[in-house]
Design a protein around this motif. Structure first.
Motif, PDB file in Angstrom:
ATOM      1  N   LEU A  48       0.791  -1.107  -0.201  1.00 57.74           N
ATOM      2  CA  LEU A  48      -0.212  -0.126  -0.233  1.00 57.74           C
ATOM      3  C   LEU A  48       0.819   1.175   0.124  1.00 57.74           C
ATOM      4  O   LEU A  48       1.716   1.277   0.878  1.00 57.74           O
ATOM      5  N   ASP A  49       0.555   2.436  -1.002  1.00 55.31           N
ATOM      6  CA  ASP A  49       1.258   3.502  -1.090  1.00 55.31           C
ATOM      7  C   ASP A  49       0.770   4.270   0.012  1.00 55.31           C
ATOM      8  O   ASP A  49      -0.245   4.844  -0.092  1.00 55.31           O
ATOM      9  N   THR A  50       1.484   4.740   1.194  1.00 59.37           N
ATOM     10  CA  THR A  50       0.813   5.306   2.060  1.00 59.37           C
ATOM     11  C   THR A  50       0.946   6.930   1.669  1.00 59.37           C
ATOM     12  O   THR A  50      -0.055   7.647   2.456  1.00 59.37           O
ATOM     13  N   ASP A 244     -12.407   2.962   4.254  1.00 59.04           N
ATOM     14  CA  ASP A 244     -10.903   3.700   4.032  1.00 59.04           C
ATOM     15  C   ASP A 244     -10.270   2.990   2.927  1.00 59.04           C
ATOM     16  O   ASP A 244     -10.676   1.829   2.518  1.00 59.04           O
ATOM     17  N   ARG A 245      -9.134   3.380   2.613  1.00 61.19           N
ATOM     18  CA  ARG A 245      -8.513   2.765   1.464  1.00 61.19           C
ATOM     19  C   ARG A 245      -7.799   1.381   1.743  1.00 61.19           C
ATOM     20  O   ARG A 245      -7.940   0.581   1.220  1.00 61.19           O
ATOM     21  N   THR A 246      -7.385   1.309   3.171  1.00 61.01           N
ATOM     22  CA  THR A 246      -6.953  -0.085   3.425  1.00 61.01           C
ATOM     23  C   THR A 246      -7.894  -0.997   3.714  1.00 61.01           C
ATOM     24  O   THR A 246      -7.628  -2.198   3.038  1.00 61.01           O
ATOM     25  N   ALA A 247      -9.170  -0.521   3.915  1.00 58.87           N
ATOM     26  CA  ALA A 247     -10.173  -1.738   4.189  1.00 58.87           C
ATOM     27  C   ALA A 247     -10.506  -2.193   2.899  1.00 58.87           C
ATOM     28  O   ALA A 247     -10.720  -3.280   2.487  1.00 58.87           O
ATOM     29  N   LEU A 248     -10.852  -1.216   1.916  1.00 56.16           N
ATOM     30  CA  LEU A 248     -10.945  -1.505   0.393  1.00 56.16           C
ATOM     31  C   LEU A 248     -10.041  -2.362  -0.292  1.00 56.16           C
ATOM     32  O   LEU A 248     -10.404  -3.403  -0.909  1.00 56.16           O
ATOM     33  N   ALA A 249      -8.682  -2.080   0.022  1.00 58.37           N
ATOM     34  CA  ALA A 249      -7.691  -2.902  -0.702  1.00 58.37           C
ATOM     35  C   ALA A 249      -7.713  -4.661  -0.022  1.00 58.37           C
ATOM     36  O   ALA A 249      -7.584  -5.349  -0.766  1.00 58.37           O
TER      37      ALA A 249
END
Length: 359
Positions: A48-50, A244-249
């Motif tokens: 993941l690109d923070t 959020d982005r982490t959950a989607l990924a």
């Protein structure tokens, strides 16, 4: 009471399961999956690109929605996602239960239902399960403002046959019927195939149990496109960026790894069935659970006594004091090793308990 308190919306909140943090604990109290998420989840989070976290996530959750739709043979406009199934269910209460007539759900069931009903000022009635903790379909053949029940039910683990679910849906086509399938992947039949026949059916599932992502908070609903559009309208009126982005990924990676998903469920089911046999040999009784837990009562030893004894050994199970559940423990299925330790403790406890009985 102060004057300003008269206008505060006050409710009795849901009580979540205890979250202890001890090195030697065996945690069998909150129906979490004892196995880690799919390997792809770890990989996608490591990559993941923070730098992208400065940007809002996709409000449509398009990639995750597409993955879920493809997995279940649905169209993208038939899927709604949210922050755990609790978020999805609360949004569904707010969206669909507005007729003024009482909604119906079982008297012994997921204890968040009455909390949401109270919070949103929705009248409700709770038809009683029968003596074997089964839902009686006939209790839902009356006028109502909507219906919701888990299948398998919680905390009992009892499955309602799909034929009975269809009859409930078919007899209530002027209201929304929600089937909460948090535990369906552990051996029960899903109501998803009924979506082709009934536009008033909403099926809700979660990534917290069978996909080992309780800590990530991902849930989803499936229904006809019109129902999903109504849900999204309410969501966008409340919070456009729920996921959020982490959950989607992580969610997208988890749903794509079907082989790992099936293997994890298989291991839990196998361990559950082994645990059932062991519990029966120790004098426990329970209905045939199709979930990742067993709702059991002992024929001699009170549930509260067992709960406290297990807790002292740092083995955590769930106890629901009061009413018809007061002599039952809900035991989540852990790994085979964890369940062997649990059973060994019970064997020793009952043996020691018998020795202490007066002659």
């Amino acid at each position: 009471m102060k004057n300003w308190e008269a206008n505060v919306r006050q409710v009795v909140p849901y009580t979540p399961g205890e979250q202890p943090n001890q090195e030697d604990m065996i945690k069998l109290n909150t129906n979490e999956n004892p196995y880690p998420p799919a390997p792809g989840v770890k990989e996608v989070l490591e990559r993941l690109d923070t730098g992208t976290l400065r940007l809002y996530p996709d409000p449509t959750a398009g990639e995750l929605v597409s993955a879920i739709a493809e997995n279940y043979g649905l169209e993208k406009d038939q899927v709604f996602v949210g922050v755990g199934s609790d978020d999805v269910l609360a949004m569904s209460f707010l969206t669909f239960f507005n007729s003024g007539r009482p909604i119906l759900f079982p008297d012994i069931t997921y204890s968040f239902y009455d909390v949401w009903a109270e919070l949103f000022r929705i009248p409700y009635e709770r038809p009683a399960l029968d003596e074997q903790f089964h839902i009686r379909k006939e209790d839902y053949f009356r006028e109502n403002g909507g219906i919701i029940f888990p299948n398998p039910n919680a905390p009992t683990g009892v499955e309602l046959p799909l034929e009975d679910i269809e009859e409930i849906v078919a007899r209530n086509q002027d209201v929304i019927v929600i089937v909460d399938e948090a535990y369906v992947d552990f051996g029960a039949r899903s109501a998803l195939p009924l979506l082709k026949k009934y536009e008033n059916l909403l099926v809700v599932q979660t990534f917290s149990k069978s996909r080992s992502l309780a800590g990530m908070r991902i849930g989803f609903a499936c229904g006809n496109a019109r129902l999903i559009r109504y849900l999204n309208d309410v969501k966008y009126s409340f919070n456009s960026y729920t996921m959020d982005r982490t959950a989607l990924a992580a969610g997208t990676a988890a749903v794509k790894d079907q082989e790992y998903f099936r293997e994890t469920c298989r291991k839990i089911i196998e361990t559950r069935e082994w645990t059932k046999k062991e519990l029966r040999s120790l004098g426990f009784s329970f209905q045939d659970s199709k979930a990742n837990f067993i709702f059991a009562s002992h024929n001699v030893c009170p549930a509260e006594e067992l709960f406290q004894a297990l807790r002292k050994r740092h083995i955590y199970v769930r106890y629901f004091p009061g009413g018809r559940t007061e002599n039952f423990l809900r035991i989540t299925v852990g790994t085979r090793k964890e369940m062997e330790i649990f059973i060994d403790f019970l064997k020793k406890y009952f043996k020691d308990r018998e020795k202490k009985r007066p002659e």
